[in-house]
Design an enzyme around this catalytic site. Sequence first.
Site, PDB file in Angstrom:
ATOM      1  N   SER A  12      88.492 112.916  14.500  1.00  0.00           N
ATOM      2  CA  SER A  12      89.388 112.029  14.258  1.00  0.00           C
ATOM      3  C   SER A  12      89.372 111.563  13.296  1.00  0.00           C
ATOM      4  CB  SER A  12      89.731 110.710  15.273  1.00  0.00           C
ATOM      5  OG  SER A  12      91.122 110.527  14.613  1.00  0.00           O
ATOM      6  N   HIS A  37      91.537 116.531  15.372  1.00  0.00           N
ATOM      7  CA  HIS A  37      92.603 115.084  16.656  1.00  0.00           C
ATOM      8  C   HIS A  37      93.344 114.698  15.234  1.00  0.00           C
ATOM      9  CE1 HIS A  37      93.564 112.767  20.113  1.00  0.00           C
ATOM     10  NE2 HIS A  37      93.116 111.438  18.704  1.00  0.00           N
ATOM     11  N   ASP A  39      95.890 111.240  15.053  1.00  0.00           N
ATOM     12  CA  ASP A  39      96.515 109.934  14.791  1.00  0.00           C
ATOM     13  C   ASP A  39      97.223 109.535  14.101  1.00  0.00           C
ATOM     14  OD1 ASP A  39      94.431 109.367  17.644  1.00  0.00           O
ATOM     15  OD2 ASP A  39      92.671 108.933  16.420  1.00  0.00           O
ATOM     16  N   MET A  41     100.963 106.910  14.828  1.00  0.00           N
ATOM     17  CA  MET A  41     100.784 105.517  14.996  1.00  0.00           C
ATOM     18  C   MET A  41     101.970 104.877  13.625  1.00  0.00           C
ATOM     19  SD  MET A  41      97.033 104.306  14.916  1.00  0.00           S
ATOM     20  CE  MET A  41      95.525 104.900  15.483  1.00  0.00           C
ATOM     21  N   HIS A  70      97.983 113.368  18.420  1.00  0.00           N
ATOM     22  CA  HIS A  70      98.031 112.246  19.592  1.00  0.00           C
ATOM     23  C   HIS A  70      98.915 110.840  19.201  1.00  0.00           C
ATOM     24  CE1 HIS A  70      96.071 108.831  21.617  1.00  0.00           C
ATOM     25  NE2 HIS A  70      97.257 108.288  21.909  1.00  0.00           N
ATOM     26  N   MET A  72     101.200 108.237  19.189  1.00  0.00           N
ATOM     27  CA  MET A  72     100.896 106.752  19.627  1.00  0.00           C
ATOM     28  C   MET A  72     102.646 106.038  18.886  1.00  0.00           C
ATOM     29  SD  MET A  72      96.637 105.814  19.056  1.00  0.00           S
ATOM     30  CE  MET A  72      97.176 107.415  17.992  1.00  0.00           C
ATOM     31  N   MET A 141      92.483 107.378  27.586  1.00  0.00           N
ATOM     32  CA  MET A 141      91.660 106.075  26.443  1.00  0.00           C
ATOM     33  C   MET A 141      90.905 105.230  26.724  1.00  0.00           C
ATOM     34  SD  MET A 141      94.097 107.338  23.600  1.00  0.00           S
ATOM     35  CE  MET A 141      93.078 106.012  22.745  1.00  0.00           C
ATOM     36  N   GLY A 146      95.153 102.113  18.231  1.00  0.00           N
ATOM     37  CA  GLY A 146      95.761 101.710  17.324  1.00  0.00           C
ATOM     38  C   GLY A 146      94.976 101.869  16.132  1.00  0.00           C
ATOM     39  N   ASP A 177      88.888 109.523  24.212  1.00  0.00           N
ATOM     40  CA  ASP A 177      89.734 108.945  23.154  1.00  0.00           C
ATOM     41  C   ASP A 177      89.363 107.781  22.614  1.00  0.00           C
ATOM     42  OD1 ASP A 177      91.195 108.809  20.343  1.00  0.00           O
ATOM     43  OD2 ASP A 177      92.813 109.383  21.033  1.00  0.00           O
TER      44      ASP A 177
HETATM   45  C1  DX5 Z   1      93.038 105.065  18.407  1.00  0.00           C
HETATM   46  C2  DX5 Z   1      92.595 106.680  17.922  1.00  0.00           C
HETATM   47  C3  DX5 Z   1      91.426 107.429  18.045  1.00  0.00           C
HETATM   48  C4  DX5 Z   1      90.814 106.400  17.217  1.00  0.00           C
HETATM   49  C5  DX5 Z   1      88.951 107.134  17.467  1.00  0.00           C
HETATM   50  O1  DX5 Z   1      93.705 104.300  18.959  1.00  0.00           O
HETATM   51  O2  DX5 Z   1      93.473 107.452  18.901  1.00  0.00           O
HETATM   52  O3  DX5 Z   1      91.255 108.921  17.334  1.00  0.00           O
HETATM   53  O4  DX5 Z   1      90.299 107.215  16.025  1.00  0.00           O
HETATM   54  O5  DX5 Z   1      88.130 106.385  16.682  1.00  0.00           O
HETATM   55  P1  DX5 Z   1      86.734 105.722  17.480  1.00  0.00           P
HETATM   56  O6  DX5 Z   1      86.058 107.489  17.523  1.00  0.00           O
HETATM   57  O7  DX5 Z   1      85.570 105.900  15.310  1.00  0.00           O
HETATM   58  O8  DX5 Z   1      86.787 105.549  18.474  1.00  0.00           O
HETATM   59 ZN    ZN Z   2      93.299 109.713  19.141  1.00  0.00          ZN
END
Ligand code: DX5
Ligand code: ZN
Length: 225
Positions: A12, A37, A39, A41, A70, A72, A141, A146, A177
């Site tokens: 990620s 990946h 993310d 947000m 992904h 969010m 998840m 977040g 994840d």
């Molecule tokens: C959390 C994200 C993840 C996160 C994973 O909201 O969707 O993709 O970055 O990070 P680690 O592997 O550090 O838990």
């Molecule tokens: Zn993610």
Amino acid sequence: MTFDRSVKIAPSILSADFANFGAECEAIEAQGADWVHVDVMDGHFVPNITFGPATCKAIRPHIKTVMDVHLMVAPVDPYIEAFAEAGADVITAHMEAGPHIHRTLQAIRATGAKAGLALNPGTSVGNVGYLLDLVDLVCVMTVNPGFGGQKFIHSQVEKVRTLRKMIGDRPIHIEIDGGVTPETAPLVVEAGADVLVAGSAVFKGGSVENPDPYGQNIRAIRDAV
Ligand code: DX5
Ligand code: ZN
């Protein structure tokens, strides 16, 4: 994108250097990442803000493998087209993002992207049964979304096992994840997961100038499963 159930590591870029995304994507792929990946947000669905489709479009030429986006974000439907145009191979929306997840998944598939469905730790796997014909990936998840670097929530392993049974022979990935490390990865792979997202566990100790630790960290997860 072809389907198989081999274990794939998807770093990620939430844990990457935000001033250097292009070079970071190239570095993790050179060090053995299978997917990248991404993310997204919105500061509303989750209490953190990252970036949007313009950033995804900018990093796309630096990714040779799979760009796994992904979202969010709530509402999510108005933004699906923009992420597809940015070049996402997989677009994942949350079950909890709005009342019409069935329609959202149809809209993702209509763009030509693969459709992912993410489940927060507090969300039951039961409703997924009604959506199996519309999904290419289910993201379990294992932290509350977040932030990177949170602790793996062990109760989710059972959810993965249930999901694996529900999926049967269908060509649907199970992605994990949150909190994936060499210690937690074997638990979810044994339960049926095949895509492992890992942020802090991959990026720790490395940088674009010193990318070898990325490779060591990816191999440590791969060797553990
Ligand atoms: C959390 C994200 C993840 C996160 C994973 O909201 O969707 O993709 O970055 O990070 P680690 O592997 O550090 O838990
Ligand atoms: Zn993610």
